[in-house]
Motif scaffolding. Structure first.
Motif, PDB file in Angstrom:
ATOM      1  N   LEU A   8       0.811  -1.224   0.000  1.00  0.00           N
ATOM      2  CA  LEU A   8       0.000   0.000   0.000  1.00  0.00           C
ATOM      3  C   LEU A   8       0.843   1.272   0.000  1.00  0.00           C
ATOM      4  CD1 LEU A   8      -2.496  -1.414   2.599  1.00  0.00           C
ATOM      5  CD2 LEU A   8      -3.181  -0.656   0.330  1.00  0.00           C
ATOM      6  N   ALA A   9       2.055   1.163  -0.486  1.00  0.00           N
ATOM      7  CA  ALA A   9       2.989   2.296  -0.435  1.00  0.00           C
ATOM      8  C   ALA A   9       2.470   3.524  -1.173  1.00  0.00           C
ATOM      9  CB  ALA A   9       4.339   1.869  -1.007  1.00  0.00           C
ATOM     10  N   ASP A  10       1.646   3.325  -2.203  1.00  0.00           N
ATOM     11  CA  ASP A  10       1.205   4.451  -3.034  1.00  0.00           C
ATOM     12  C   ASP A  10      -0.212   4.930  -2.724  1.00  0.00           C
ATOM     13  OD1 ASP A  10       3.636   4.290  -4.410  1.00  0.00           O
ATOM     14  OD2 ASP A  10       2.826   2.766  -5.780  1.00  0.00           O
ATOM     15  N   HIS A  11      -0.740   4.524  -1.563  1.00  0.00           N
ATOM     16  CA  HIS A  11      -2.154   4.837  -1.297  1.00  0.00           C
ATOM     17  C   HIS A  11      -2.370   5.819  -0.146  1.00  0.00           C
ATOM     18  CE1 HIS A  11      -4.059   2.319  -4.285  1.00  0.00           C
ATOM     19  NE2 HIS A  11      -3.242   1.313  -3.963  1.00  0.00           N
ATOM     20  N   GLY A  12      -1.321   6.488   0.295  1.00  0.00           N
ATOM     21  CA  GLY A  12      -1.497   7.582   1.243  1.00  0.00           C
ATOM     22  C   GLY A  12      -1.649   7.196   2.696  1.00  0.00           C
ATOM     23  N   PHE A  13      -1.323   5.947   3.033  1.00  0.00           N
ATOM     24  CA  PHE A  13      -1.406   5.526   4.428  1.00  0.00           C
ATOM     25  C   PHE A  13      -0.127   5.908   5.181  1.00  0.00           C
ATOM     26  CE2 PHE A  13      -4.444   2.616   2.471  1.00  0.00           C
ATOM     27  CZ  PHE A  13      -5.497   2.667   3.383  1.00  0.00           C
ATOM     28  N   GLU A  14      -0.297   6.318   6.423  1.00  0.00           N
ATOM     29  CA  GLU A  14       0.837   6.510   7.322  1.00  0.00           C
ATOM     30  C   GLU A  14       0.684   5.577   8.499  1.00  0.00           C
ATOM     31  OE1 GLU A  14       2.585  10.293   8.471  1.00  0.00           O
ATOM     32  OE2 GLU A  14       1.176  11.278   7.095  1.00  0.00           O
ATOM     33  N   ILE A  15       1.752   4.886   8.851  1.00  0.00           N
ATOM     34  CA  ILE A  15       1.732   4.061  10.061  1.00  0.00           C
ATOM     35  C   ILE A  15       1.983   4.991  11.250  1.00  0.00           C
ATOM     36  CG2 ILE A  15       2.872   2.204  11.326  1.00  0.00           C
ATOM     37  CD1 ILE A  15       3.445   0.859   8.629  1.00  0.00           C
ATOM     38  N   GLY A  16       0.983   5.125  12.110  1.00  0.00           N
ATOM     39  CA  GLY A  16       1.051   6.096  13.195  1.00  0.00           C
ATOM     40  C   GLY A  16       1.451   5.530  14.537  1.00  0.00           C
ATOM     41  N   ASN A  17       1.594   4.211  14.623  1.00  0.00           N
ATOM     42  CA  ASN A  17       2.026   3.600  15.893  1.00  0.00           C
ATOM     43  C   ASN A  17       3.548   3.553  15.947  1.00  0.00           C
ATOM     44  OD1 ASN A  17       1.016   1.252  13.871  1.00  0.00           O
ATOM     45  ND2 ASN A  17       2.943   0.645  14.827  1.00  0.00           N
ATOM     46  N   PRO A  18       4.121   3.494  17.153  1.00  0.00           N
ATOM     47  CA  PRO A  18       5.573   3.331  17.245  1.00  0.00           C
ATOM     48  C   PRO A  18       6.014   2.044  16.553  1.00  0.00           C
ATOM     49  CG  PRO A  18       4.674   3.981  19.367  1.00  0.00           C
ATOM     50  CD  PRO A  18       3.503   3.667  18.480  1.00  0.00           C
TER      51      PRO A  18
END
Length: 428
Positions: free
Chosen positions: A338-348
């Motif tokens: 999903l690198a190109d779909h605008g997700f950010e991993i917000g957990n440590p």
């Protein structure tokens, strides 16, 4: 299991499941074959043992009537203490330090009533700005009851990025005006694990009482509350502990405080040998049982017994190891697919700072969650833009993680989410 060495194939996911020494525990739960349940950090699934434990309590009521309080396999009069003893290994407490009682917020009110003693300029309560609203409501109420303005006397440590709160910032806020500190063990949104040992040591250096809300950590990771010296803790049992919606909660009170008169005394605060003397002078139990208030809710306690039996067999250390593997695998797949779909991993990202769930941020989070649910993947939306995905170590699999990420990829590739409104439901 790092991203560079990731094998993104389904076969690899199946291989991980074959190597899973806890895989048999999935059979203990009512798992729907067509649904991937990644919301166990809000409500855990029903186990067959919890169902049996509840039916046994019903049978004892049928068989004994009022004598069920003292008769049968599990006399009700002592059930809260029994379950406290069974819960103690999950929080790193001694049996006499733990009791199953009340609900999360009632227990917080009890503990703050007991341990918040403003004196001189030491009048403030220290919390954080990312904690669950219920805890803030309770702290505000307690301050008002003592005649203080919460706007002035409730300190909420700021987050630098809206996701985590740095321990250094919390420690800096431990001024000589602080009488009590109440913090979450794990941030409900981002899944950040706070360094409870360090924070307890720093609080005690300054003569401050400190306690923790374990709602998002109990059942997902080990604790060592007694060794750390934490003064108190409280938690619910319906998330990772799988004891059912609204199930009876828990309290830890450090042994050094046993004997303290409870701030909110009640019928079950009493020493059990004196309870039915009907004396108007309370003799508190010499255990965490003193911090009970009313009669135990037996039909809500019973499922906890069945669930805790499973934890005794699985072991919290092994569950934590698998949980970390599941969430790491999920993050690796998300980065890959999903690198190109605008997700950010917000957990440590670090193991020691990450709780039991993966937290994604996306501008279209609410409608993405609705699309996932339509596709039989159960996520958890957190306003305004958060998606929590929780592969629970007792009943979720690596293959389910793989399938869920593939489903999410398809939803994004095909823009399936656009058919939904981007706002939460009444319950999110």
């Amino acid at each position: 299991m790092g991203n560079q060495s990731l094998d993104p194939s389904l076969d690899y996911a199946k291989k991980l499941d074959e190597q899973d020494e806890l895989s048999s525990f999935r059979e203990e739960f009512y798992v729907k074959d067509d649904t991937i349940y990644f919301i166990g950090n809000s409500l855990g699934l029903l186990s067959k043992r919890s169902e049996i434990a509840l039916s046994k309590i019903m049978e004892s009521w049928k068989e004994y009537g009022i004598d069920g309080w003292t008769e049968g396999e599990h006399p009700w009069f002592y059930m809260s203490e029994k379950l406290g003893e069974m819960s103690a290994p999950l929080v790193g407490g001694k049996p006499e330090e733990v009791i199953a009682t009340g609900s999360t917020t009632v227990n917080l009110h009890q503990l703050v009533s007991t341990f918040y003693h403003p004196k001189g300029k030491k009048t403030k309560i220290l919390a954080d700005e990312l904690t669950f609203p219920s805890d803030i409501f309770a702290l505000q109420s307690q301050l008002k009851l003592k005649g203080y303005n919460p706007e002035e006397h409730l300190i909420r440590v700021k987050s630098r990025n809206g996701r985590v709160v740095e321990e250094d910032d919390i420690i800096e806020a431990m001024t000589d005006e602080v009488a009590l500190i109440m913090l979450p063990s794990v941030m409900y949104r981002s899944g950040q694990v706070l360094d409870m040992k360090r924070l307890t040591e720093e609080a005690h250096k300054r003569g401050i009482i400190i306690g923790f809300d374990l709602c998002h950590s109990i059942g997902a990771m080990p604790h060592a509350l007694n060794d750390w010296g934490a003064d108190f803790a409280f938690w619910c049992n319906y998330k990772y502990v799988n004891a059912g919606p609204g199930s009876v909660a828990g309290i830890f009170v450090n042994e050094k405080h046993i004997g303290t008169t409870p701030g909110l005394a009640g019928w079950f605060s009493s020493d059990k040998n004196k309870q039915f003397d009907m004396d108007h002078q309370l003799t508190p139990a010499q255990s965490a049982g003193a911090f009970q208030i009313g009669t135990p809710h037996m039909l809500s306690l019973a499922p906890l017994m069945g669930s805790l039996e499973i934890f005794q067999e699985a072991g919290i250390e092994k569950l934590r190891k698998k949980s970390l593997q599941l969430t790491q695998y999920m993050m690796d797949l998300i980065r890959h697919e999903l690198a190109d779909h605008g997700f950010e991993i917000g957990n440590p990202l670090e193991d020691h700072r990450r709780g039991g769930h993966v937290y994604l941020e996306h501008p279209e989070a609410a409608r993405i969650c609705k699309a996932l649910k339509m596709n039989k993947v159960m996520p958890d939306f957190r306003n305004p833009n958060g998606i929590r995905l929780t592969p629970a170590a007792l009943y979720n699999t690596f293959e389910e993680v793989w399938q869920a990420v593939q489903t999410l990829k398809r939803i994004m590739d095909d823009e399936e989410y656009k058919q939904f409104e981007n706002k939460r439901g009444v319950v999110a």
